[in-house]
Design an enzyme around this catalytic site. Sequence first.
Site, PDB file in Angstrom:
ATOM      1  NE  ARG A  61      -5.561   3.824   8.796  1.00 57.98           N
ATOM      2  CZ  ARG A  61      -5.443   2.649   8.644  1.00 57.98           C
ATOM      3  NH1 ARG A  61      -4.514   2.437   7.826  1.00 57.98           N
ATOM      4  NH2 ARG A  61      -5.731   1.662   9.269  1.00 57.98           N
ATOM      5  CD  GLU A  78      -7.849   4.500   1.704  1.00 51.82           C
ATOM      6  OE1 GLU A  78      -8.043   3.405   1.710  1.00 51.82           O
ATOM      7  OE2 GLU A  78      -6.525   4.861   1.950  1.00 51.82           O
ATOM      8  CG  HIS A 118      -5.742   0.865   2.436  1.00 56.88           C
ATOM      9  ND1 HIS A 118      -6.195   1.817   3.252  1.00 56.88           N
ATOM     10  CD2 HIS A 118      -4.964   0.201   3.193  1.00 56.88           C
ATOM     11  CE1 HIS A 118      -6.055   1.673   4.586  1.00 56.88           C
ATOM     12  NE2 HIS A 118      -5.051   0.743   4.535  1.00 56.88           N
TER      13      HIS A 118
HETATM   14  O1  3PY Z   1      -4.593  -2.831   9.351  1.00 59.15           O
HETATM   15  C1  3PY Z   1      -4.682  -1.689   9.084  1.00 59.15           C
HETATM   16  O2  3PY Z   1      -4.458  -0.765   9.600  1.00 59.15           O
HETATM   17  C2  3PY Z   1      -4.662  -1.503   7.530  1.00 59.15           C
HETATM   18  O3  3PY Z   1      -4.475  -0.149   6.995  1.00 59.15           O
HETATM   19  C3  3PY Z   1      -4.805  -2.548   6.847  1.00 59.15           C
HETATM   20  O4  3PY Z   1      -4.080  -2.824   5.492  1.00 59.15           O
END
Ligand code: 3PY
Length: 466
Positions: A354, A383, A401
């Site tokens: 993240r 984002e 992403h």
């Molecule tokens: O599933 C998730 O947490 C994602 O970040 C998708 O790529």
Amino acid sequence: MALLGALRRLACSSSELSAAAAPASRAVSTLGSFSTAKFAKNSFDDNSEQPALSGVVPIHGPLTAAWGPTPPPQTISTSVGGHPVVVHNENGSKRVVVTKDLPGTRWLDILTAANCRVEICAHEDFILSQTTIKTLMSEGMRQCHGVIGQLTEDWSDELFAELHNAGGSVYSNYAVGYNNVDVKAATRHGIAVGNTPGVLTETTAELAASLTFAAARRIVEGDRYMRKGQYMGWGPTLMVGQLLQNKTVGIVGAGRIGSAYARMMAEGHKCNILYHDPYQNKFLEDYIADYSKFLESKGETGVTCTKVETVEELLQEADVVSLHCNLSEDTYHLLNEDRLNMMKKDATLINCARGPVIDEVALTNFLQANENFRCGLDVYEDEPNLTPGLDHCENVVIVPHIASASLWTRSGMATLAAANVAARLRNKPVYNKPDILPFVEGPLEAMPEASPSIVNAEQLGLSMMS
Ligand SMILES: O=C(O)C(=O)CO
């Protein structure tokens, strides 16, 4: 999204916090003690407490038509509160709102077989506002029994209150991560929260490995150079990068995805692995020890896998650092200016976890000051915005992403999200095994009659599959 919004969501995703809104200063102040602080209990992609690489045991339910026969598809286009909506199985008795269309068809079959009327928002806006989502759920006093939503949406108390008032009992994130969801608020409103673990593992690890090589071997920089017509012929110093074979790879968060990435780097490129995680990953350690014996039996140098107690130790020793931890109060800005400065100046840093795990302003400054330091990013602090200057750094590879963006994974995520909702609406138990393949492969009739993954099952007192 605004930083404050990100912080609020971060606070809400942390089981350690008592208040929903943690001020930035509080999040930052915990960083000094990260090395002893606990990660969120579960690994990034793993909401079970199973060892990350435990053996895969297929569990197949009885071959009954428990989910019912699939009726012929009926699709109509309409609008809800001015928003375009595509409706499947118009006469279904439970109304399920899906905030974005999803890949594959199995997920629709699952919801249709559970007698759901499925309303998919066909809005052109990439990220839906709270107001739009509320309208989609309950405009005109409509009932809404369940929702499948996106990680880009802020699933706050406000939305869960609305869902509850519309008669809803289940929300599934179309993602394994759920830092965009206020799980405590959902629980207060009696709403089960689903996520999609188990289908992102290899796909995400592959993208992390791809970014590693793209960054270390300057592939995207080389591509830009060619397209600009700058290539004048082979040269001894042209686009020289880093050899990764036999180097040390540090993994922060050795859950399913981190372990899959570790194996790719150890097996494929004979890298030694360091990992930092609150839990020992015995399976990974044993796996790499066995692989090392195999290498030695062939006259090659073996590889190692070592758990390190502090993230600082890992940062100082690793040639490549790949982040695979949850976003939590403890991992917010885990890589800040001080810790970036501990890394080797020619190291490669990868983030497929993240965005807010890295202080993006500090990273941008660091990239500008250290041209041999390379970075591969899939995720960003705010984002879809980037910190000014980041996109001008030649030494960073930036992708939008897409770590989970393989067709198999994205269809599997849709299947799991739909199964979470369908099973809950039919009052079925929660699945309790790490292997979710029975949901995504094989005939629908053989699928376990359960929600694959409900993160607040325990808090809601939901029964587990026996
Ligand atoms: O599933 C998730 O947490 C994602 O970040 C998708 O790529």
